[in-house]
Design a protein around this motif. Structure first.
Motif, PDB file in Angstrom:
ATOM      1  N   SER A 150      -4.702 -17.774  44.397  1.00  0.00           N
ATOM      2  CA  SER A 150      -4.851 -16.768  45.445  1.00  0.00           C
ATOM      3  C   SER A 150      -4.964 -15.381  44.833  1.00  0.00           C
ATOM      4  O   SER A 150      -4.576 -15.163  43.669  1.00  0.00           O
ATOM      5  CB  SER A 150      -3.642 -16.806  46.387  1.00  0.00           C
ATOM      6  N   THR A 151      -5.470 -14.445  45.612  1.00  0.00           N
ATOM      7  CA  THR A 151      -5.585 -13.062  45.144  1.00  0.00           C
ATOM      8  C   THR A 151      -4.213 -12.496  44.808  1.00  0.00           C
ATOM      9  O   THR A 151      -4.046 -11.788  43.798  1.00  0.00           O
ATOM     10  CB  THR A 151      -6.251 -12.187  46.215  1.00  0.00           C
ATOM     11  N   GLU A 152      -3.218 -12.820  45.616  1.00  0.00           N
ATOM     12  CA  GLU A 152      -1.857 -12.330  45.367  1.00  0.00           C
ATOM     13  C   GLU A 152      -1.321 -12.855  44.032  1.00  0.00           C
ATOM     14  O   GLU A 152      -0.730 -12.102  43.241  1.00  0.00           O
ATOM     15  CB  GLU A 152      -0.929 -12.765  46.502  1.00  0.00           C
ATOM     16  N   THR A 153      -1.533 -14.146  43.767  1.00  0.00           N
ATOM     17  CA  THR A 153      -1.039 -14.746  42.520  1.00  0.00           C
ATOM     18  C   THR A 153      -1.711 -14.113  41.307  1.00  0.00           C
ATOM     19  O   THR A 153      -1.054 -13.767  40.322  1.00  0.00           O
ATOM     20  CB  THR A 153      -1.305 -16.264  42.521  1.00  0.00           C
ATOM     21  N   ILE A 154      -3.022 -13.945  41.376  1.00  0.00           N
ATOM     22  CA  ILE A 154      -3.761 -13.363  40.257  1.00  0.00           C
ATOM     23  C   ILE A 154      -3.372 -11.901  40.044  1.00  0.00           C
ATOM     24  O   ILE A 154      -3.236 -11.431  38.911  1.00  0.00           O
ATOM     25  CB  ILE A 154      -5.282 -13.481  40.492  1.00  0.00           C
ATOM     26  N   SER A 155      -3.173 -11.169  41.140  1.00  0.00           N
ATOM     27  CA  SER A 155      -2.781  -9.754  41.029  1.00  0.00           C
ATOM     28  C   SER A 155      -1.407  -9.610  40.395  1.00  0.00           C
ATOM     29  O   SER A 155      -1.180  -8.720  39.565  1.00  0.00           O
ATOM     30  CB  SER A 155      -2.804  -9.093  42.415  1.00  0.00           C
ATOM     31  N   GLU A 156      -0.477 -10.500  40.779  1.00  0.00           N
ATOM     32  CA  GLU A 156       0.861 -10.473  40.171  1.00  0.00           C
ATOM     33  C   GLU A 156       0.787 -10.804  38.683  1.00  0.00           C
ATOM     34  O   GLU A 156       1.484 -10.204  37.864  1.00  0.00           O
ATOM     35  CB  GLU A 156       1.774 -11.464  40.894  1.00  0.00           C
ATOM     36  N   TYR A 157      -0.072 -11.741  38.334  1.00  0.00           N
ATOM     37  CA  TYR A 157      -0.240 -12.118  36.926  1.00  0.00           C
ATOM     38  C   TYR A 157      -0.840 -10.959  36.127  1.00  0.00           C
ATOM     39  O   TYR A 157      -0.459 -10.708  34.986  1.00  0.00           O
ATOM     40  CB  TYR A 157      -1.135 -13.350  36.837  1.00  0.00           C
TER      41      TYR A 157
END
Length: 301
Positions: free
Chosen positions: A267-274
């Motif tokens: 997800s965009t949220e997961t990638i952004s957190e990474y």
């Protein structure tokens, strides 16, 4: 970008107006970061060749390698040199390469020189990371920001001077982030380092802890800071694909298929957190006691 080449042009106008600067020059001194295990006596011989190459090719990349710094002994030697009169004219010039590599003791010693600058002398500092300089030093120098080159400028330079095809030139320009020196360094490496970084990238995203640690141990000469910057650019590509689906905006265009696959998995949220985790890791890398564990901490997205 182009810091040293700009500094050298300035020095040439001062010491050799209207003519090409000839080096070595009695009124020009370089202070160069050295390996931390080098003694003061070893440094001039070990890095004289490095300076000669850099002066001859100011846009080329000649890595010193290893953990480097500018010790207080080098600054004391500089101060002593500045105390002598110029030999060929009225001016002397000293260039400190990557001034952010000065140790705290060296910076404090250099501050005394800045507080009482010698007459008829110019002190030029090049620095990739001004945040590493003491505020008292930054307040006593005149800053000149080197802007990144456009990608098209790098593409044009590479195709005209190195006769490489435009697709390869575009990839190199994307990865060089506006630095001609970095672009030329990539050509020097002939893609070998990138293959290593790409293999490590695949191992990381496969959540293969054993494979990742074995890979790092086998490739002890890998530059982990380069890898983290590369990883950050790749994550950015994934975010671009998720938000705009525009492959022409990718930095790592040769990894389009892999980036597209991962953009569908996370997800965009997961990638952004990474992305933020990797940014934090870059800031921690220099002081982190076990760099292998820092990389391993990034396996689990």
């Amino acid at each position: 970008v182009g810091k040293f080449a700009t500094a050298l042009d300035f020095v040439s106008d001062i010491l050799s107006p209207g003519k090409k600067l000839v080096y070595p020059h009695s009124d020009l001194k370089f202070v160069v970061p050295t390996k931390k295990d080098s003694s003061e006596n070893e440094a001039p011989d070990a890095y004289g060749e490095f300076v000669n190459k850099l002066v001859a090719n100011p846009h080329r990349y000649f890595p010193i390698g290893g953990s480097i710094s500018i010790p207080i002994a080098a600054i004391r030697s500089l101060s002593k040199w500045l105390s002598y009169s110029a030999m060929t004219g009225n001016l002397k010039v000293a260039i400190i390469l990557e001034a952010g590599c000065m140790t705290t003791q060296a910076q404090n010693a250099f501050l005394k020189t800045l507080e009482e600058p010698p007459e008829n002398s110019y002190l030029i500092l090049t620095c990739s990371n001004p945040d590493k300089l003491l505020p008292t030093i930054k307040s006593r120098v005149q800053g000149l920001l080197s802007e990144p080159l456009s990608k098209q400028s790098i593409v044009d330079y590479l195709t005209e001077n190195y006769k490489i095809d435009k697709d390869k030139a575009r990839l190199v320009a994307n990865l060089a982030d506006g630095s001609l020196m970095e672009a030329l360094a990539m050509l020097e490496r002939k893609g070998d380092e990138r293959k290593v970084l790409v293999n490590l990238l695949h191992s990381l995203f496969a959540n293969d802890e054993l494979g990742t640690i074995n890979f790092i141990r086998q490739k002890r000469d890998i530059d982990l800071s380069h890898f983290l910057v590369f990883l950050l650019s790749f994550i950015r590509d994934i975010i671009v694909l998720k938000e705009s689906r525009s492959p022409e905006r990718l930095i790592n265009s040769d990894l389009l298929d892999f980036a597209r696959k991962l953009s569908k998995e996370f997800s965009t949220e997961t990638i952004s957190e990474y992305f933020q985790r990797v940014r934090q890791s870059i800031g921690m890398l220099e002081s982190y006691p076990n760099k292998d564990l820092l990389i391993l901490s990034l396996i689990h997205i």
